[in-house]
Design an enzyme around this catalytic site. Structure first.
Site, short mmCIF file in Angstrom:
data_model
loop_
_atom_site.label_atom_id
_atom_site.label_comp_id
_atom_site.label_asym_id
_atom_site.label_seq_id
_atom_site.Cartn_x
_atom_site.Cartn_y
_atom_site.Cartn_z
N ARG A 60 -3.52 15.69 92.69
CA ARG A 60 -3.00 15.17 93.63
C ARG A 60 -2.97 15.86 95.13
O ARG A 60 -2.64 16.35 95.23
CB ARG A 60 -1.23 14.82 93.11
CG ARG A 60 -0.66 13.97 94.27
CD ARG A 60 0.92 13.36 94.03
NE ARG A 60 1.27 12.73 95.11
CZ ARG A 60 3.04 13.52 95.78
NH1 ARG A 60 3.56 14.41 95.20
NH2 ARG A 60 3.09 12.45 96.43
N HIS A 65 1.96 10.91 103.26
CA HIS A 65 3.01 12.63 102.48
C HIS A 65 3.87 12.86 104.41
O HIS A 65 3.14 14.12 104.22
CB HIS A 65 1.55 13.03 101.85
CG HIS A 65 2.69 14.47 100.70
ND1 HIS A 65 2.77 14.79 99.91
CD2 HIS A 65 4.33 14.97 101.05
CE1 HIS A 65 3.82 15.56 99.24
NE2 HIS A 65 4.21 15.36 100.82
N GLU A 115 8.44 10.20 98.66
CA GLU A 115 9.51 11.05 98.76
C GLU A 115 9.77 9.35 99.66
O GLU A 115 10.55 10.02 101.34
CB GLU A 115 9.61 11.95 99.28
CG GLU A 115 9.86 13.02 97.85
CD GLU A 115 9.38 14.21 98.09
OE1 GLU A 115 10.22 14.85 98.90
OE2 GLU A 115 10.08 15.00 96.83
N ASN A 143 9.33 12.76 91.77
CA ASN A 143 9.46 14.18 92.28
C ASN A 143 10.82 15.39 91.79
O ASN A 143 11.73 14.35 92.46
CB ASN A 143 8.98 14.71 93.85
CG ASN A 143 7.70 14.49 93.99
OD1 ASN A 143 6.74 13.40 93.29
ND2 ASN A 143 7.46 14.19 95.90
N TYR A 178 13.08 19.05 90.96
CA TYR A 178 12.84 20.29 91.53
C TYR A 178 14.48 20.40 91.24
O TYR A 178 14.78 21.67 90.80
CB TYR A 178 12.88 20.12 93.10
CG TYR A 178 11.49 19.79 94.01
CD1 TYR A 178 10.93 20.60 93.68
CD2 TYR A 178 10.99 18.78 93.77
CE1 TYR A 178 9.33 20.91 94.18
CE2 TYR A 178 9.81 19.23 94.35
CZ TYR A 178 8.65 19.93 94.51
OH TYR A 178 7.37 19.75 94.48
N GLU A 232 5.85 15.85 91.15
CA GLU A 232 6.20 17.33 91.62
C GLU A 232 6.65 17.66 90.81
O GLU A 232 7.99 17.42 90.56
CB GLU A 232 6.33 17.28 92.64
CG GLU A 232 5.18 17.03 94.04
CD GLU A 232 5.57 16.49 95.31
OE1 GLU A 232 6.55 17.93 95.73
OE2 GLU A 232 5.71 15.89 96.45
C1 FCB Z 1 8.82 18.19 98.22
C2 FCB Z 1 7.83 17.04 98.81
C3 FCB Z 1 6.70 18.91 98.75
C4 FCB Z 1 7.20 20.06 99.14
C5 FCB Z 1 8.04 19.87 97.99
C6 FCB Z 1 8.74 21.09 97.88
O1 FCB Z 1 9.69 17.13 98.42
O2 FCB Z 1 6.80 16.25 98.37
O3 FCB Z 1 5.95 18.23 100.44
O4 FCB Z 1 7.39 20.21 100.39
O5 FCB Z 1 9.37 19.75 98.18
#
Ligand code: FCB
Length: 461
Positions: free
Chosen positions: A78, A123, A168, A302, A304, A361
């Site tokens: 990607r 992006h 995002e 995405n 995290y 992500e």
């Molecule tokens: C996300 C972004 C990516 C990167 C990660 C850590 O929010 O999409 O570009 O910065 O965080």
């Protein structure tokens, strides 16, 4: 001509990057300035004054990078296109040929190495020329984005099947207009923030038929950063704060995309707090919501961390004591909470009936660097990826339709306002010499992709 890869059955194991974070070559071959060039060159915006002028110099080193990707064994990659390489100012009618040629070569080389390209159009690095006209707060930006999507899909649609419209939108709308941490760096501009969110969503809906008509058999989706949020304590204040967080972070995007409406609670709360006026809410025009909800082929997610939400409307001392046990944190300070990924996948299935989810992500920042033998033992990163993939496996076993996983990131890169201080890569990048050194996590992922464990993901599809 290089053939496109079409294999419905395969789970997409990939890595992800984005243009501004890796390409460098900021003024090469006719590229115009993006909002991130301007932002990063503005004093005080980015840690240590870092910029993406050179970044990983991927524009000149993409060949070397694809070889590393091939060795890694991923079947998908990607990446995003730098919009101002194609339209240097944004308003032109003609493309910048040299910029387009770069992505043409990149896509060909990926396909020659059996790697499926997942192309993201936006992006975040939009042409500064459009920002100067109001950026995403200006409804006319939508037409420029659709034109850009038209030219990209006209040129690459014979080889690229998988398209992501935006990455995002929350980060542009909230971090750009409420927190000031991303371009255009404004604070507490709620009306502008809402207009931005709506125009991003609308442009997503409008560009889908454009891509579909140029790229036969294409699959188009949008990538959202989502999470599961819980109140930090049992207090009414924290519960209320958590509901507000959920509407502005998750539902502002999920509701219009999947249910053709905006979450009323968000507008009501903002009106009550006098953060917007009724007249600010006229941005939704007839037909807009139908367009936003145009059917997609997948939702990019995405993930995290989760959100543990504490009210800022009551003093800490008189609020109830937090009751949530927080897990360990990465170097970025983000809590590691793998189960949140499962919870999120479940929610997307149960509440929104999402038919195809791709984790576009997932990753973590740790600073582990090379020892005297150039070995990089980033154990914690391996654990992070393993534990999150495990949650996907559980979800798939329960019939939740997840068809891909992209590790963020292929290599260390420019981490936005944090500059080069946060390293998310499976590959170490020496930002002085631009040398790339695979970390232990790279070799772990390589073995994992080859292993039987991973074939289980295909069988379940
Ligand atoms: C996300 C972004 C990516 C990167 C990660 C850590 O929010 O999409 O570009 O910065 O965080």
């Amino acid at each position: 001509m290089v053939e496109k890869i079409q294999n419905e059955k395969i789970f997409n194991w990939g890595v992800a990057t984005s243009s501004y974070q890796i390409e460098g070559a900021h003024d090469t071959d006719g590229r115009g300035p993006s909002v991130w060039d301007v932002f990063s060159h503005t004093k005080g915006r980015v840690k240590n004054g870092d910029t993406g002028d050179i970044a990983c110099d991927h524009y000149n080193k993409f060949y070397e990078d694809i070889i590393l990707m091939k060795d890694l064994g991923v079947n998908s990659y990607r990446f995003s296109v730098s919009w101002p390489r194609i339209f240097p100012i944004g308003t032109e009618q003609k493309i910048n040929q040299k910029g387009m040629d770069f992505y043409d070569r990149l896509v060909d080389m990926l396909l020659e190495n059996n790697i499926t390209p997942f192309l993201t159009l936006n992006h975040w690095d939009m042409p500064q020329g459009l920002e100067d006209l109001g950026g995403w707060t200006n409804r006319e930006t939508i037409e420029h984005f659709v034109k850009y999507g038209h030219y990209m899909s006209r040129r690459l649609g014979d080889r690229v099947i998988d398209w992501i419209t935006h990455n995002e939108p929350w980060c542009i709308s909230f971090l750009g207009y409420i927190e000031g941490l991303k371009p255009p760096g404004l604070k507490n501009e709620w009306a502008k923030s809402l207009h931005t969110a709506h125009h991003l969503l609308l442009s997503h809906g409008k560009v889908i038929p454009e891509i579909k008509s140029n790229a036969k058999d294409s699959k188009v989706g949008i990538t959202l950063n989502l999470n599961t949020a819980i109140p930090a304590s049992n207090s009414e204040h924290d519960k209320k704060a958590c509901d507000f967080y959920d509407v502005q972070f998750n539902k502002l995007y999920l509701e219009p995309l999947y249910n053709q409406k905006y979450p009323e609670l968000l507008f009501k709360s903002l009106l009550q707090k006098n953060l917007i006026k009724q007249s600010d809410l006229t941005f939704v025009k007839a037909g807009d919501l139908e367009t936003v909800a145009t059917k997609t082929d997948f939702l990019g997610v995405n993930y995290y961390s989760r959100g543990v939400i504490r009210s800022n409307e009551i003093e800490e001392e008189i609020n109830d004591k937090p009751i949530v046990d927080l897990g360990p944190k990465t170097d970025f300070g983000w809590e590691i909470y793998p189960q949140g990924l499962y919870d999120l996948l479940k929610r997307l299935q149960v509440e929104y009936n999402v038919q195809n989810i791709i984790i576009t992500e997932n990753g973590c920042s740790y600073s582990d660097g090379p020892d005297e033998n150039k070995a990089i033992n980033d154990k914690k990163r391996i654990e992070y990826h393993k534990s999150h993939i495990k949650q996907i496996q559980i979800a798939i076993n329960e019939g939740i339709p997840c068809t891909g996983y992209f590790a963020w990131s292929f290599m260390d890169n420019f981490e936005w306002a944090e500059g080069y201080s946060q390293r998310f890569g499976l590959i170490w990048v020496d930002f002085e010499t631009l040398e790339r050194i695979p970390k232990e996590s790279y070799y772990w992922y390589q073995n994992f992709i080859k292993s039987k464990e991973m074939s289980a993901f295909n069988e379940r599809k």
